[in-house]
Design a protein around this motif. Structure first.
Motif, PDB file in Angstrom:
ATOM      1  N   LYS B 164       0.825  -1.215   0.000  1.00  0.00           N
ATOM      2  CA  LYS B 164       0.000   0.000   0.000  1.00  0.00           C
ATOM      3  C   LYS B 164       0.851   1.254   0.000  1.00  0.00           C
ATOM      4  CE  LYS B 164      -4.070  -2.115   1.940  1.00  0.00           C
ATOM      5  NZ  LYS B 164      -5.035  -2.234   3.032  1.00  0.00           N
ATOM      6  N   LEU B 167       2.312   1.795  -3.387  1.00  0.00           N
ATOM      7  CA  LEU B 167       1.365   2.353  -4.347  1.00  0.00           C
ATOM      8  C   LEU B 167       1.140   3.832  -4.096  1.00  0.00           C
ATOM      9  CD1 LEU B 167      -1.198  -0.560  -4.424  1.00  0.00           C
ATOM     10  CD2 LEU B 167       0.079   0.296  -6.367  1.00  0.00           C
ATOM     11  N   GLY B 168       1.157   4.214  -2.828  1.00  0.00           N
ATOM     12  CA  GLY B 168       0.924   5.619  -2.529  1.00  0.00           C
ATOM     13  C   GLY B 168       2.111   6.488  -2.855  1.00  0.00           C
ATOM     14  N   GLY B 188      -2.962  -8.167  -7.060  1.00  0.00           N
ATOM     15  CA  GLY B 188      -3.709  -6.913  -7.140  1.00  0.00           C
ATOM     16  C   GLY B 188      -2.799  -5.729  -7.366  1.00  0.00           C
ATOM     17  N   PHE B 189      -1.590  -5.866  -6.899  1.00  0.00           N
ATOM     18  CA  PHE B 189      -0.649  -4.760  -6.903  1.00  0.00           C
ATOM     19  C   PHE B 189      -0.041  -4.540  -8.287  1.00  0.00           C
ATOM     20  CE2 PHE B 189       2.858  -2.294  -5.339  1.00  0.00           C
ATOM     21  CZ  PHE B 189       3.979  -2.786  -5.974  1.00  0.00           C
TER      22      PHE B 189
ATOM     23  N   ILE C  15     -10.974  -7.285  -9.939  1.00  0.00           N
ATOM     24  CA  ILE C  15     -11.065  -6.304  -8.858  1.00  0.00           C
ATOM     25  C   ILE C  15     -11.770  -5.037  -9.294  1.00  0.00           C
ATOM     26  CG2 ILE C  15      -9.720  -4.927  -7.239  1.00  0.00           C
ATOM     27  CD1 ILE C  15      -7.698  -7.114  -7.136  1.00  0.00           C
ATOM     28  N   TYR C  16     -11.551  -4.621 -10.541  1.00  0.00           N
ATOM     29  CA  TYR C  16     -12.179  -3.352 -10.949  1.00  0.00           C
ATOM     30  C   TYR C  16     -13.704  -3.479 -10.929  1.00  0.00           C
ATOM     31  CZ  TYR C  16     -13.331  -4.773 -15.794  1.00  0.00           C
ATOM     32  OH  TYR C  16     -13.855  -5.378 -16.902  1.00  0.00           O
ATOM     33  N   ARG C  42      -4.625   7.834  -6.934  1.00  0.00           N
ATOM     34  CA  ARG C  42      -3.433   7.367  -6.242  1.00  0.00           C
ATOM     35  C   ARG C  42      -3.751   6.966  -4.805  1.00  0.00           C
ATOM     36  NH1 ARG C  42       1.961  10.974  -6.490  1.00  0.00           N
ATOM     37  NH2 ARG C  42       3.324   9.676  -5.246  1.00  0.00           N
ATOM     38  N   SER C  45      -5.739   3.793  -4.850  1.00  0.00           N
ATOM     39  CA  SER C  45      -4.850   2.687  -5.165  1.00  0.00           C
ATOM     40  C   SER C  45      -4.072   2.262  -3.927  1.00  0.00           C
ATOM     41  CB  SER C  45      -3.943   3.133  -6.304  1.00  0.00           C
ATOM     42  OG  SER C  45      -2.745   2.456  -6.284  1.00  0.00           O
ATOM     43  N   ALA C  46      -3.585   3.245  -3.168  1.00  0.00           N
ATOM     44  CA  ALA C  46      -2.815   2.929  -1.968  1.00  0.00           C
ATOM     45  C   ALA C  46      -3.701   2.366  -0.860  1.00  0.00           C
ATOM     46  CB  ALA C  46      -2.091   4.174  -1.467  1.00  0.00           C
ATOM     47  N   LEU C  47      -4.902   2.917  -0.707  1.00  0.00           N
ATOM     48  CA  LEU C  47      -5.801   2.443   0.351  1.00  0.00           C
ATOM     49  C   LEU C  47      -6.204   0.998   0.131  1.00  0.00           C
ATOM     50  CD1 LEU C  47      -8.253   5.416   0.878  1.00  0.00           C
ATOM     51  CD2 LEU C  47      -6.720   4.456   2.565  1.00  0.00           C
ATOM     52  N   LEU C  48      -6.487   0.670  -1.127  1.00  0.00           N
ATOM     53  CA  LEU C  48      -6.971  -0.672  -1.427  1.00  0.00           C
ATOM     54  C   LEU C  48      -5.826  -1.648  -1.720  1.00  0.00           C
ATOM     55  CD1 LEU C  48      -9.978   0.177  -3.772  1.00  0.00           C
ATOM     56  CD2 LEU C  48      -9.988  -0.156  -1.309  1.00  0.00           C
ATOM     57  N   GLY C  49      -4.634  -1.135  -1.919  1.00  0.00           N
ATOM     58  CA  GLY C  49      -3.515  -2.010  -2.265  1.00  0.00           C
ATOM     59  C   GLY C  49      -3.661  -2.573  -3.655  1.00  0.00           C
ATOM     60  N   VAL C  50      -4.158  -1.724  -4.554  1.00  0.00           N
ATOM     61  CA  VAL C  50      -4.522  -2.197  -5.879  1.00  0.00           C
ATOM     62  C   VAL C  50      -3.862  -1.329  -6.937  1.00  0.00           C
ATOM     63  CG1 VAL C  50      -6.520  -1.863  -7.388  1.00  0.00           C
ATOM     64  CG2 VAL C  50      -6.673  -3.405  -5.458  1.00  0.00           C
ATOM     65  N   ASN C  51      -3.436  -1.964  -8.007  1.00  0.00           N
ATOM     66  CA  ASN C  51      -2.724  -1.254  -9.067  1.00  0.00           C
ATOM     67  C   ASN C  51      -3.501  -0.053  -9.594  1.00  0.00           C
ATOM     68  OD1 ASN C  51      -1.887  -0.951 -12.119  1.00  0.00           O
ATOM     69  ND2 ASN C  51      -0.241  -2.053 -11.100  1.00  0.00           N
ATOM     70  N   PRO C  52      -2.835   1.058  -9.836  1.00  0.00           N
ATOM     71  CA  PRO C  52      -3.533   2.263 -10.294  1.00  0.00           C
ATOM     72  C   PRO C  52      -4.329   2.059 -11.582  1.00  0.00           C
ATOM     73  CG  PRO C  52      -1.217   2.749  -9.861  1.00  0.00           C
ATOM     74  CD  PRO C  52      -1.411   1.291  -9.639  1.00  0.00           C
ATOM     75  N   ASN C  53      -3.853   1.197 -12.449  1.00  0.00           N
ATOM     76  CA  ASN C  53      -4.590   0.931 -13.692  1.00  0.00           C
ATOM     77  C   ASN C  53      -5.942   0.318 -13.412  1.00  0.00           C
ATOM     78  OD1 ASN C  53      -2.409   1.855 -15.119  1.00  0.00           O
ATOM     79  ND2 ASN C  53      -1.595  -0.185 -15.556  1.00  0.00           N
ATOM     80  N   THR C  54      -5.960  -0.549 -12.387  1.00  0.00           N
ATOM     81  CA  THR C  54      -7.224  -1.181 -12.005  1.00  0.00           C
ATOM     82  C   THR C  54      -8.197  -0.133 -11.506  1.00  0.00           C
ATOM     83  OG1 THR C  54      -5.897  -3.064 -11.305  1.00  0.00           O
ATOM     84  CG2 THR C  54      -8.198  -3.030 -10.641  1.00  0.00           C
TER      85      THR C  54
END
Lengths: 150, 244, 125
Positions: B164, B167-168, B188-189, C15-16, C42, C45-54
C-alpha cells in the motif's frame, strides 16, 4: 591513522636491528689478546647486506599486514549478513569501491617501500663512512646503493 | 524504457538465462515469477551490470553505465546495506552518491515503518532489515526499482502495508520489477506478470488482459508451468497402494 | 469523502468490477450520497492495495455509466440523481435475483420449490 604507526614501528625496529648488528660486527673485529682489545686480522666485518637485511624484516611484516588490510576491507562488503558490495558496485562514481578498499593499503605499501629504502640509505651512510676503511670491501658505497635500489 | 534483448548467461555449464528479451516501460509495476533458480536474480544482476552476459541491455537506448546507473535501484533479500552504518549514515551516503536521492521520501518511509535511525543496521530485526533495504531503494530517486524477493521474513500485515505504501508513494513514471513467490498476494498490486522458467520467459501478460479473459493470475501461472494437480492424486494413490 | 473501509476483495471477479459493485451498492444503500467526493486515484490505489490501472478502469466504467463525474484537478464526484439511484437499485436487485436463481437451478430445484423456499426464508428473517 594507524598505518603511520605500522610504518613508524617498522622503521624503528629496522634501525635498532641495524645498530645492533653493526655493533656486533664491530665488536667481532676485535679479539681479546690478553687484556687489550686488538684488531683481529682474520675477522671479517660483515657486508652491508648482511647487517641491514635483518632490520628490514619488519617492513616485510608491515607490507603483509597492509595486504591483509586490503583483504579485510574488500571482505567487509560481503560479510555481516549483507552484501554491501551490491551497493558499492552500482555507484555512479566508478572507482569508489576500489578507492575505499585500496587507498589505505596501497599508501601503506608505498610508505613501506620508501621508508625501508630511506632507512637503508641512512644506515648505509653510517656503514660506508663511519667504519674504518680497512674493514670495508672495496666498493662499500656501491653495495649500499645496490641494496637500496633493489 | 529498459530494453533487455536476447540476453543469455551461463555459469559454467549451467545456463541461467537463455535468450531472454523483455521491455520495461516507465510507470509499470511488474511481477516476475519463477521457481528457485529460474533466473530471476541473474536477470537483475545482468541489468545492474554485476555479471557479464551475452545480448544487450539498454536504458533509453544507452547501455547501462556510470552515467545512467543511478536510474536503477536494487533491493535484495540478501540485503545490500552497510552492516556497521546507521540508517542516518546511509542517508548521508546515498545523498553523496546519488544525485536524485530524496531525503524527504527516506524520512517519510522510515517514519512509516517505525525504523530506528541511529543504530547500526546489522542490529535491526530481519523484518526491519527488509523494510530498510526497501526504503533505500525507494528513496534513491531511481526510475527503475528492481526488488529481488524483498519480503522474506515479513509477516502478512507488514507486507500488506508495504504494497500500500508503495502504491501511494510511487510516481506514475516509476517502474518496479518485483520478483516474488507470493503470486496471489501481489496479483492486485502489479499491472503485468512476467513468468520465467529455467532461464526462459514463459509468460508475459498484462493483468488487464487477464481480467478480460476472466482468468486469474494463479490459473495463468499454473497453466504456464504445466502445473499438474493430478500429480497429488497420483502420489496419494501410490502411497495407498503401498499401504495395502 | 467516499469511504472504502468496508471493501473486501474476494473471489475471482476482477477487482475493478468489485470496486464498481462496491460503489453501486453504496449508492443504493444510501451510504454513498450524491455529490460525495471520491479519493484520488493514487490515494484509492494505496488504500486498497490495488494497481492504479485497475482503479483507473473502475473509475472509467463508473464515468461511462454516468455515476461518476470528473472535474478539472483530478477530483471525482459521485453524481447520482434519485432516478438514477432507483435504476441502479433495480439493476442490483435483478442481478441479485438472477444469481440466486442460478444457484438454485444448478442444484436442481424447481420453480415451485424455489418460491416456497424463498417465502419461508423471507418470513423467518
Amino acid at each position: 591513522m594507524r598505518f603511520r604507526a605500522f610504518v613508524g614501528c617498522a622503521a624503528l625496529l629496522g634501525l635498532i636491528w641495524f645498530l645492533g648488528a653493526y655493533m656486533n660486527g664491530h665488536a667481532n673485529m676485535f679479539t681479546l689478546v690478553g687484556e687489550r682489545r686488538v684488531e683481529n686480522p682474520s675477522a671479517e666485518f660483515p657486508a652491508f647486506a648482511v647487517l641491514m637485511l635483518g632490520g628490514l624484516i619488519a617492513f616485510g611484516v608491515a607490507s603483509i599486514a597492509f595486504l591483509w588490510l586490503l583483504f579485510r576491507y574488500v571482505s567487509y562488503h560481503y560479510r555481516g549478513g549483507t552484501r554491501a558490495a551490491y551497493t558499492m558496485r552500482r555507484l555512479p562514481r566508478r572507482w569508489e569501491f576500489a578507492l575505499r578498499c585500496g587507498a589505505l593499503p596501497l599508501c601503506g605499501l608505498a610508505a613501506c617501500q620508501i621508508c625501508w629504502r630511506a632507512l637503508a640509505l641512512l644506515c648505509g651512510l653510517v656503514y660506508a663512512f663511519a667504519t674504518p676503511e680497512r674493514w670495508l670491501p672495496p666498493d662499500a658505497w656501491g653495495e649500499v646503493l645496490y641494496l637500496v635500489t633493489h | 524504457m529498459l530494453e533487455i534483448k536476447n540476453v543469455s548467461k551461463n555459469y559454467g555449464r549451467k545456463a541461467a538465462l537463455r535468450d531472454v528479451s523483455l521491455s520495461l516501460p516507465r510507470g509499470q509495476l511488474v511481477g516476475l515469477f519463477g521457481e528457485n533458480g529460474a533466473g530471476k536474480t541473474t536477470l537483475m544482476k545482468c541489468i545492474l551490470g554485476f555479471v557479464r552476459y551475452y545480448g544487450t541491455i539498454t536504458l533509453d537506448g544507452e547501455p547501462i553505465g556510470r552515467r545512467n546507473i543511478s536510474r536503477i535501484a536494487f533491493a535484495t533479500s540478501e540485503h545490500s546495506f552497510f552492516p556497521d552504518l546507521s540508517p542516518l549514515g546511509h542517508a548521508q551516503f546515498y545523498a553523496d552518491h546519488f544525485p536524485t536521492f530524496s531525503r524527504k521520501r527516506f524520512d517519510v518511509l522510515m517514519d512509516f515503518f517505525e525504523l530506528p535511525l541511529s543504530v547500526a543496521s546489522r542490529k535491526l530485526s530481519t523484518g526491519q532489515k527488509n523494510q530498510f533495504e526497501a526504503v533505500l531503494a525507494l528513496s534513491q530517486g531511481a526510475d527503475y526499482i528492481l526488488m529481488d524477493e524483498p519480503f522474506g521474513g515479513n509477516d502478512v500485515f507488514n507486507r500488506e502495508d508495504f504494497y500500500k505504501v508503495l502504491l501511494g508513494i510511487l510516481g506514475e513514471n516509476e517502474t518496479v520489477l518485483l520478483s516474488t513467490h507470493l503470486i496471489e498476494e501481489v496479483s492486485g498490486f502489479i499491472g503485468r506478470a512476467v513468468l520465467i522458467h529455467q532461464g526462459r520467459i514463459t509468460g508475459d501478460v498484462s493483468m488487464s488482459d487477464l481480467d478480460e479473459r476472466g482468468e486469474s493470475l494463479i490459473d495463468y501461472v499454473k497453466s504456464a508451468w504445466n502445473y499438474r494437480a493430478d500429480r497429488i492424486k497420483k502420489a496419494i494413490d501410490e502411497l495407498d497402494e503401498g499401504a495395502e | 469523502m467516499v469511504s472504502f473501509e468496508g471493501f473486501r476483495p474476494e473471489g475471482s471477479e476482477p477487482i475493478y468490477l468489485q470496486i464498481v459493485g462496491f460503489v453501486k451498492r453504496g449508492i443504493v444503500s444510501g451510504e454513498i450520497p450524491d455529490g460525495d467526493e471520491l479519493p484520488s486515484r493514487r490515494m484509492l490505489s494505496a488504500l486498497l492495495g490495488v494497481n492504479p490501472n485497475t482503479v483507473q478502469k473502475a473509475c472509467r466504467m463508473l464515468e461511462d455509466e454516468g455515476i461518476l463525474v470528473s472535474h478539472a484537478g483530478a477530483k471525482s464526484y459521485v453524481a447520482c440523481t434519485p432516478a438514477k439511484r432507483e435504476a441502479l437499485r433495480g439493476e442490483l436487485v435483478v442481478s441479485g435475483a438472477a444469481a440466486a436463481a442460478l444457484k438454485l437451478k444448478e442444484m436442481g430445484v424447481t420453480l415451485e420449490e424455489a418460491i416456497k423456499l424463498i417465502s419461508k426464508a423471507w418470513e423467518e428473517d
